[in-house]
Write a protein that holds these residues in place. Structure first.
Motif, PDB file in Angstrom:
ATOM      1  N   ASP A 130     -27.850  -8.606 -29.756  1.00  0.00           N
ATOM      2  CA  ASP A 130     -27.749  -9.682 -28.635  1.00  0.00           C
ATOM      3  C   ASP A 130     -28.879 -10.427 -28.533  1.00  0.00           C
ATOM      4  O   ASP A 130     -28.872 -11.454 -28.030  1.00  0.00           O
ATOM      5  N   GLY A 131     -29.923  -9.953 -29.098  1.00  0.00           N
ATOM      6  CA  GLY A 131     -31.312 -10.540 -28.795  1.00  0.00           C
ATOM      7  C   GLY A 131     -31.809 -10.422 -27.692  1.00  0.00           C
ATOM      8  O   GLY A 131     -31.148  -9.734 -27.014  1.00  0.00           O
ATOM      9  N   THR A 132     -33.089 -10.938 -27.426  1.00  0.00           N
ATOM     10  CA  THR A 132     -33.815 -10.353 -26.412  1.00  0.00           C
ATOM     11  C   THR A 132     -33.272 -10.861 -25.031  1.00  0.00           C
ATOM     12  O   THR A 132     -33.093  -9.866 -24.207  1.00  0.00           O
ATOM     13  N   THR A 133     -33.029 -12.051 -24.944  1.00  0.00           N
ATOM     14  CA  THR A 133     -32.708 -12.418 -23.456  1.00  0.00           C
ATOM     15  C   THR A 133     -31.317 -11.864 -23.128  1.00  0.00           C
ATOM     16  O   THR A 133     -30.999 -11.110 -21.941  1.00  0.00           O
ATOM     17  N   GLU A 134     -30.204 -12.058 -24.031  1.00  0.00           N
ATOM     18  CA  GLU A 134     -28.950 -11.496 -23.739  1.00  0.00           C
ATOM     19  C   GLU A 134     -29.063  -9.979 -23.594  1.00  0.00           C
ATOM     20  O   GLU A 134     -28.319  -9.287 -22.708  1.00  0.00           O
ATOM     21  N   GLY A 135     -29.934  -9.339 -24.667  1.00  0.00           N
ATOM     22  CA  GLY A 135     -29.921  -8.014 -24.724  1.00  0.00           C
ATOM     23  C   GLY A 135     -30.296  -7.472 -23.102  1.00  0.00           C
ATOM     24  O   GLY A 135     -30.009  -6.440 -22.789  1.00  0.00           O
ATOM     25  N   HIS A 136     -31.350  -8.133 -22.590  1.00  0.00           N
ATOM     26  CA  HIS A 136     -31.790  -7.479 -21.317  1.00  0.00           C
ATOM     27  C   HIS A 136     -30.914  -7.695 -20.192  1.00  0.00           C
ATOM     28  O   HIS A 136     -30.683  -6.777 -19.506  1.00  0.00           O
ATOM     29  N   ARG A 137     -30.152  -8.741 -20.466  1.00  0.00           N
ATOM     30  CA  ARG A 137     -29.174  -8.841 -19.215  1.00  0.00           C
ATOM     31  C   ARG A 137     -28.037  -7.868 -19.309  1.00  0.00           C
ATOM     32  O   ARG A 137     -27.588  -7.298 -18.566  1.00  0.00           O
ATOM     33  N   HIS A 138     -27.680  -7.420 -20.668  1.00  0.00           N
ATOM     34  CA  HIS A 138     -26.892  -6.417 -20.997  1.00  0.00           C
ATOM     35  C   HIS A 138     -27.310  -5.118 -20.519  1.00  0.00           C
ATOM     36  O   HIS A 138     -26.603  -4.391 -19.649  1.00  0.00           O
ATOM     37  N   LEU A 139     -28.438  -4.832 -20.586  1.00  0.00           N
ATOM     38  CA  LEU A 139     -29.091  -3.583 -20.241  1.00  0.00           C
ATOM     39  C   LEU A 139     -29.253  -3.460 -18.814  1.00  0.00           C
ATOM     40  O   LEU A 139     -28.933  -2.218 -18.063  1.00  0.00           O
ATOM     41  N   ARG A 140     -29.661  -4.551 -18.215  1.00  0.00           N
ATOM     42  CA  ARG A 140     -29.632  -4.364 -16.520  1.00  0.00           C
ATOM     43  C   ARG A 140     -28.310  -4.211 -16.032  1.00  0.00           C
ATOM     44  O   ARG A 140     -27.942  -3.503 -15.030  1.00  0.00           O
ATOM     45  N   ARG A 141     -27.166  -5.052 -16.542  1.00  0.00           N
ATOM     46  CA  ARG A 141     -25.858  -4.627 -16.248  1.00  0.00           C
ATOM     47  C   ARG A 141     -25.367  -2.900 -16.207  1.00  0.00           C
ATOM     48  O   ARG A 141     -24.859  -2.546 -15.461  1.00  0.00           O
ATOM     49  N   LEU A 142     -25.740  -2.693 -17.498  1.00  0.00           N
ATOM     50  CA  LEU A 142     -25.455  -1.206 -17.899  1.00  0.00           C
ATOM     51  C   LEU A 142     -26.143  -0.225 -16.666  1.00  0.00           C
ATOM     52  O   LEU A 142     -25.495   0.814 -16.103  1.00  0.00           O
ATOM     53  N   ALA A 143     -27.408  -0.549 -16.489  1.00  0.00           N
ATOM     54  CA  ALA A 143     -28.199   0.211 -15.404  1.00  0.00           C
ATOM     55  C   ALA A 143     -27.460  -0.030 -14.164  1.00  0.00           C
ATOM     56  O   ALA A 143     -27.573   0.993 -13.413  1.00  0.00           O
ATOM     57  N   ALA A 144     -27.095  -1.035 -13.808  1.00  0.00           N
ATOM     58  CA  ALA A 144     -26.471  -1.482 -12.349  1.00  0.00           C
ATOM     59  C   ALA A 144     -25.148  -0.526 -12.366  1.00  0.00           C
ATOM     60  O   ALA A 144     -24.831   0.039 -11.293  1.00  0.00           O
ATOM     61  N   THR A 145     -24.287  -0.648 -13.611  1.00  0.00           N
ATOM     62  CA  THR A 145     -23.109   0.041 -13.373  1.00  0.00           C
ATOM     63  C   THR A 145     -23.602   1.860 -13.127  1.00  0.00           C
ATOM     64  O   THR A 145     -22.554   2.420 -12.390  1.00  0.00           O
ATOM     65  N   THR A 146     -24.489   2.168 -13.830  1.00  0.00           N
ATOM     66  CA  THR A 146     -24.806   3.719 -13.682  1.00  0.00           C
ATOM     67  C   THR A 146     -25.167   4.031 -12.273  1.00  0.00           C
ATOM     68  O   THR A 146     -24.853   5.087 -11.790  1.00  0.00           O
ATOM     69  N   ARG A 147     -26.041   3.204 -11.812  1.00  0.00           N
ATOM     70  CA  ARG A 147     -26.447   3.425 -10.469  1.00  0.00           C
ATOM     71  C   ARG A 147     -25.455   3.333  -9.149  1.00  0.00           C
ATOM     72  O   ARG A 147     -25.104   4.041  -8.573  1.00  0.00           O
ATOM     73  N   ALA A 148     -24.386   2.466  -9.701  1.00  0.00           N
ATOM     74  CA  ALA A 148     -23.144   2.656  -8.767  1.00  0.00           C
ATOM     75  C   ALA A 148     -22.461   3.459  -8.942  1.00  0.00           C
ATOM     76  O   ALA A 148     -21.857   4.252  -8.111  1.00  0.00           O
TER      77      ALA A 148
END
Length: 211
Positions: A130-148
């Motif tokens: 995904d590249g750096t910018t979109e990759g970081h967004r994707h990773l943050r979304r995954l982390a938020a889903t895991t926290r939830a």
């Protein structure tokens, strides 16, 4: 614990403040010595071997009584020194690699001499795709889903952003992919809690992955 021969002493500003269990003591040593050790060639390094082989063996011995199967690996980087060495526990039906999937990691923030326990999403494959910018967004979304997914477990781990004090590509990806964490200074008295906290994090991981 098998300690490597060191040509330099640990930093005087960070000496262990208490008698620590083996894995916590080994990680404390790594955090205090890593900046100095990585100035030397990694080829033939007793310190790199100590971390990859002996520290990983301590973690395997610690988690051996658990009911679920876990793979344990540790790395100081390849072919050269990593800016952030790591020790990770993988549920093999989920992932066997730091590159993808969810796992439990212990990171060494060598610049600040800190040890970080993290429930972590793998960054490398997502960043490549995904590249750096979109990759970081994707990773943050995954982390938020895991926290939830773990709301209501009263785990007490931090949901604050992770800091590894590195501008390298993978550590920045690890920061984005962190769901839960706990951090200790290498000389902190409460580093005695690292091993039970690792067990508690692995309990959450087992719940999350159906291990």
């Amino acid at each position: 614990m098998t300690l490597p021969p060191l040509d330099t002493a640990p930093s005087p500003r960070s000496q262990p403040a208490a008698t620590l269990p083996p894995l916590a003591a080994a990680l404390s040593l790594t955090a205090r010595c890593y900046v100095l050790e990585r100035r030397k060639p990694v080829t033939g390094s007793a310190f790199a071997t100590f971390f990859r082989r002996d520290v990983a063996a301590m973690a395997r011995a610690l988690i051996a009584p658990r009911s679920e199967r876990l793979l344990v690996r540790a790395s100081t980087g390849a072919p050269g020194w990593a800016s952030v060495p790591w020790l990770a526990c993988f549920a093999p039906h989920v992932t066997r690699s730091m590159r993808h999937g969810v796992y439990v990691a212990l990171f060494i923030n060598a610049r600040d001499e800190r040890i970080i326990l993290s429930l972590q999403h793998g960054a490398a494959d997502i960043l490549t795709r995904d590249g750096t910018t979109e990759g970081h967004r994707h990773l943050r979304r995954l982390a938020a889903t895991t926290r939830a997914a773990l709301v209501g477990h009263n785990h007490g781990f931090s949901t604050a952003p992770l800091s590894l004090s590195s501008t390298a590509r993978l550590p920045l990806g690890y920061e984005a992919g962190c769901a839960l964490s706990r951090s200790w200074a290498a000389d902190a008295p409460d580093l005695t809690r690292l091993e039970p906290d690792l067990s508690a994090m692995l309990d959450l991981y087992r719940h999350l992955t159906g291990g």
